[in-house]
Motif scaffolding. Structure first.
Motif, PDB file in Angstrom:
ATOM      1  N   UNK B 143       0.840  -1.193   0.000  1.00  0.00           N
ATOM      2  CA  UNK B 143       0.000   0.000   0.000  1.00  0.00           C
ATOM      3  C   UNK B 143       0.880   1.251   0.000  1.00  0.00           C
ATOM      4  N   UNK B 144       0.452   2.248  -0.738  1.00  0.00           N
ATOM      5  CA  UNK B 144       1.176   3.521  -0.797  1.00  0.00           C
ATOM      6  C   UNK B 144       0.194   4.669  -0.577  1.00  0.00           C
ATOM      7  N   UNK B 145       0.733   5.842  -0.360  1.00  0.00           N
ATOM      8  CA  UNK B 145      -0.119   6.994  -0.056  1.00  0.00           C
ATOM      9  C   UNK B 145      -0.791   7.507  -1.329  1.00  0.00           C
ATOM     10  N   UNK B 146      -2.098   7.336  -1.369  1.00  0.00           N
ATOM     11  CA  UNK B 146      -2.949   7.803  -2.456  1.00  0.00           C
ATOM     12  C   UNK B 146      -4.375   7.582  -1.961  1.00  0.00           C
ATOM     13  N   UNK B 150      -4.637   1.718  -2.534  1.00  0.00           N
ATOM     14  CA  UNK B 150      -3.740   1.835  -3.690  1.00  0.00           C
ATOM     15  C   UNK B 150      -2.427   1.148  -3.361  1.00  0.00           C
ATOM     16  N   UNK B 170       4.231  10.529  -1.729  1.00  0.00           N
ATOM     17  CA  UNK B 170       5.045  10.228  -0.547  1.00  0.00           C
ATOM     18  C   UNK B 170       5.438  11.467   0.240  1.00  0.00           C
ATOM     19  N   UNK B 185       6.724   6.264   2.330  1.00  0.00           N
ATOM     20  CA  UNK B 185       5.807   5.410   1.580  1.00  0.00           C
ATOM     21  C   UNK B 185       6.477   4.974   0.273  1.00  0.00           C
ATOM     22  N   UNK B 186       6.434   3.686   0.004  1.00  0.00           N
ATOM     23  CA  UNK B 186       6.978   3.185  -1.260  1.00  0.00           C
ATOM     24  C   UNK B 186       8.453   2.867  -1.236  1.00  0.00           C
TER      25      UNK B 186
END
Lengths: 131, 276
Positions: B143-146, B150, B170, B185-186
């Motif tokens: 999961x990533x920031x969106x 996402x 991010x 993130x990521x």
């Protein structure tokens, strides 16, 4: 290096935007972030200390009950949240860095991620000036 | 593995000579190794994807279900071919299955055919922070920031690594991109990748008015790539209002200011990159 879950990262980013003290721990109670308003409570800053083990940061607080007697760990909201993964709230006193007793209220909540996994906990310290 | 860019545009497809150099299709990338192929996202670029000879299997990996990443699905021929075995992998929601959420688009009134009536042999996979294998590919999703569930993908094959994070912010937060790996993130997806395809929808100036929309500016995309040690960055998810000339101008400015070793460029439809 493994990065924290998004839910933890977003809690930190939120805490960074708030003017109230916020503490974030992992599932074991290790302090992984606290914001600038929390500096006054800990007497130090996250930039200086980085993360702190549970046994290290938990001794900084001296929680007291209404009569001034020490509160056992199981009487504290964050400890309860880490134990049962539920939100808790309590009003109590802490001995400030200046030696005076300050009345505070603490709200703690678990961070439960999208997949239902318990990822950590957050404690918010509210200033309590009335009753 | 061979990476082919089929769609680079964010938000909505564009169709104009002014955007045709970089391309007007929304997100879609293929990753091929032998008879195996991954299709990353189902934006309008998926129309240009053909299946490798000798296989009836189709794997579509969706980063999320925003329209610009799924709008091509309904027009992708293998979904209407009963001989095809189609697997769709996409992030799980806390409340609804992937089938229910995809059905919002693949059903009337938005689309004439119900997902249950698609002739192909369809299997849906709800993924989260997952690791899985498809043929020769090892895939990690995180999961990533969106906004909304996402993920980004890290695909490893034969020692080569590509990371795909087309929608990602991010730097969200008062201090922007943090300088600690575990707070980014990521990071795990991109770390030391040979190729990173990453969101760079906005300029720095545009981003200041769009914080929280879930996308990155080009400068943050470059910072992330440098911090994670990727070898090559392709910036993608171009804003539909960014013309060929504007994008070329932005890139030239970024190159003129950049002092590091990172190899970076703008993603363009039609280009292919061989890794490994």
């Amino acid at each position: 290096m493994a990065s924290y879950e998004i839910e933890i990262i977003l809690n930190r980013q939120l805490a960074d935007c708030l003017s109230i003290p916020v503490f974030i721990t992992d599932t074991a109670g290790n302090l992984i972030f606290y914001n600038e308003p929390a500096d006054k409570i800990l007497g130090t800053s996250f930039e200086d200390t980085g993360e702190m083990k549970v046994e290290e940061w938990s001794t900084i607080f001296k929680p007291l009950d209404e009569a001034g007697a020490p509160l056992p760990p199981e009487g504290l909201p964050l400890v309860n949240t880490l134990s049962d993964q539920l939100p808790h709230h309590k009003v109590f006193w802490i001995e400030s860095l200046k030696g005076a007793n300050e009345k505070i209220s603490v709200t703690s909540y678990p961070i439960i991620g999208r997949n239902g996994k318990f990822l950590g906990a957050v404690a918010i310290f509210w200033n309590t000036q009335d009753t | 593995m061979k990476i082919a860019i089929k769609g680079v545009r964010g938000s909505i497809p564009t169709s104009s000579p002014e955007t045709s150099f970089f391309g007007g299709h929304t997100s879609c990338v293929t990753v091929k190794e032998g008879d195996w192929q991954l299709i990353l996202d189902g934006g309008s670029g998926i129309q240009k994807v053909s299946s490798p000879e000798g296989t009836d299997r189709v794997d579509i990996l969706l980063t999320h279900l925003h329209m610009d990443h799924i709008q091509g699905l309904g027009f992708f021929n293998p979904l209407f071919d009963p001989s095809k075995e189609v697997h769709i992998w996409a992030p799980a929601s806390a409340t609804q299955s992937l089938r229910v959420r995809l059905n919002r688009y693949l059903s009337p009134p938005l689309f004439p055919v119900h997902i249950r009536d698609l002739p192909c042999k369809l299997t849906l996979h709800d993924i989260s922070n997952s690791s899985f294998e498809i043929g020769p590919f090892s895939i990690v999703s995180r999961f990533v920031i969106h906004p909304g569930p996402t993920v980004g993908f890290r695909v490893t094959c034969g020692g080569a690594v590509m990371a795909y994070i087309p929608d990602h912010e991010p730097a969200l937060g008062p201090k922007g991109l943090l300088n600690e790996a575990k707070w980014i993130s990521g990071f795990d997806l991109a770390e030391n990748a040979d190729l990173l395809l990453h969101d760079a929808q906005f300029t720095q100036e545009e981003y200041m008015g769009r914080i929280g929309w879930g996308h990155s500016c080009m400068e943050d995309s470059i910072r992330l790539a440098e911090f994670t040690g990727v070898k090559k960055l392709l910036m993608t998810h171009h804003d539909p209002l960014h013309s060929n000339s504007k994008l070329k101008e932005f890139l030239a400015l970024l190159k003129s200011k950049h002092t590091g070793q990172l190899d970076f460029d703008l993603a363009r439809e039609g280009i292919e990159i061989e890794l490994g």
